[in-house]
Design an enzyme around this catalytic site. Structure first.
Site, PDB file in Angstrom:
ATOM      1  NE  ARG A 112     -30.203  10.042  60.261  1.00 37.38           N
ATOM      2  CZ  ARG A 112     -29.827   9.681  59.031  1.00 37.38           C
ATOM      3  NH1 ARG A 112     -29.143   8.569  58.865  1.00 37.38           N
ATOM      4  NH2 ARG A 112     -30.144  10.429  57.979  1.00 37.38           N
ATOM      5  CG  HIS A 195     -33.249  11.532  52.990  1.00 34.73           C
ATOM      6  ND1 HIS A 195     -33.150  12.316  54.106  1.00 34.73           N
ATOM      7  CD2 HIS A 195     -32.080  10.843  52.917  1.00 34.73           C
ATOM      8  CE1 HIS A 195     -31.976  12.125  54.687  1.00 34.73           C
ATOM      9  NE2 HIS A 195     -31.314  11.238  53.986  1.00 34.73           N
ATOM     10  CD  GLN A 244     -30.849  14.294  57.777  1.00 34.70           C
ATOM     11  OE1 GLN A 244     -31.067  13.158  58.162  1.00 34.70           O
ATOM     12  NE2 GLN A 244     -29.652  14.851  57.800  1.00 34.70           N
TER      13      GLN A 244
END
Length: 291
Positions: A112, A195, A244
């Site tokens: 990530r 995000h 997400q």
């Protein structure tokens, strides 16, 4: 009921985790395992690194994750009724409730971090904290900036919302927020527009890694950032975790839902006390503390 919550990027500090390493053989073994998995001695950076070194995304995310999950593993009375994590912290929460193994959780965090870093380099971008405006006003202002990407990214607590987007978009948005009465519209020192749709390359990269990772039935529900709802369904947890990266963190709504579902005690597990402060501003449960 006890809700354990796990912090995200930004909670790091020099020296984090050293006390755990020095006082527990189990913790020491986990740190050394992490060094082997990551291919560099992250423990050395955590214990002795500068603020600049700790700010690197490839360091920050696994560092906060390690501090959080090792702290949870050292707690003798760690028995959550529900868990949640802010952004990166959602992966810590998924290890804490046994959905992910320590090793698989760390590998996903590392993947990530690298994917997000790459996306930031492809699309120079940033974030800003907006204080003193209601959520809908912030969302409407972002939607009105049609020439740039600007979106609500973190619903942290009432009156505190972080926006995310292109550098130019954030600059325009901050001016408009001030004109609308914001107490502050403060650009943040971050690597990029987390995000937001600008993280799509990272989302696509992480999706493959998540789909190839073993997820197990959790020991208790996880309240996920994407929809602020509890889940124990493996497929649902995976899909929400993938979404997400480009969706907002609905922290305000998550805490409100946990309280509605019976949470009376919130325990922050990880570096810092940021989440404790946010929980108190969202809702005043019987008790808010840290391990």
């Amino acid at each position: 009921m006890k809700a354990y919550v796990f912090p995200g990027q930004g909670a790091q500090f020099s020296g984090m985790g050293k006390e755990l390493y020095d006082s527990s053989e189990k913790a020491k073994d986990l740190f050394e395992l992490a060094n082997d998995i990551l291919g560099f001695r992250i423990s050395d950076i955590m214990f002795n690194g500068t603020a600049e070194e700790l700010k690197e995304t490839k360091v920050t995310q696994p560092a906060v994750f390690l501090h959080s999950v090792i702290l949870a593993s050292e707690s003798e009375d760690f028995q959550p009724d529900m868990v949640a994590g802010h952004s990166l912290g959602e992966l810590s929460a998924l290890v804490a409730n046994k959905t992910l193994s320590f090793e698989d959780g760390l590998k996903l965090v590392a993947k990530r971090a690298y994917a997000m870093q790459k996306a930031c380099e492809q699309n120079p971008s940033t974030m800003a904290a907006i204080l003193g405006l209601d959520d809908q006003t912030v969302v409407d202002i972002c939607a009105g900036i049609e020439t740039e990407v600007v979106v609500a990214a973190n619903y942290n607590c009432p009156g505190q919302l972080v926006i995310s987007g292109t550098n130019k978009g954030i600059e325009i948005a901050c001016e408009k927020m001030k004109e609308a009465g914001a107490k502050r519209a403060l650009p943040l020192q971050v690597g990029g527009a987390f995000h937001s749709p600008l993280m799509e390359p990272a989302r696509a990269e992480l999706e493959e890694a998540i789909k190839n990772t073993t997820f197990k039935t959790p020991s208790c529900p996880v309240y996920q950032n994407v929809n602020a709802l509890p889940s124990s369904d493996i497929s649902e947890i995976q899909n929400n975790l993938i979404a997400q990266l480009t969706a907002p963190v609905r922290w305000t709504q998550s805490v409100q839902r946990m309280v509605a579902d019976g949470a009376t005690t919130f325990i922050e597990c990880g570096p810092g006390k940021v989440l404790q402060g946010l929980v108190k501003k969202i809702n005043r449960p019987s008790e808010v503390k840290s391990i």
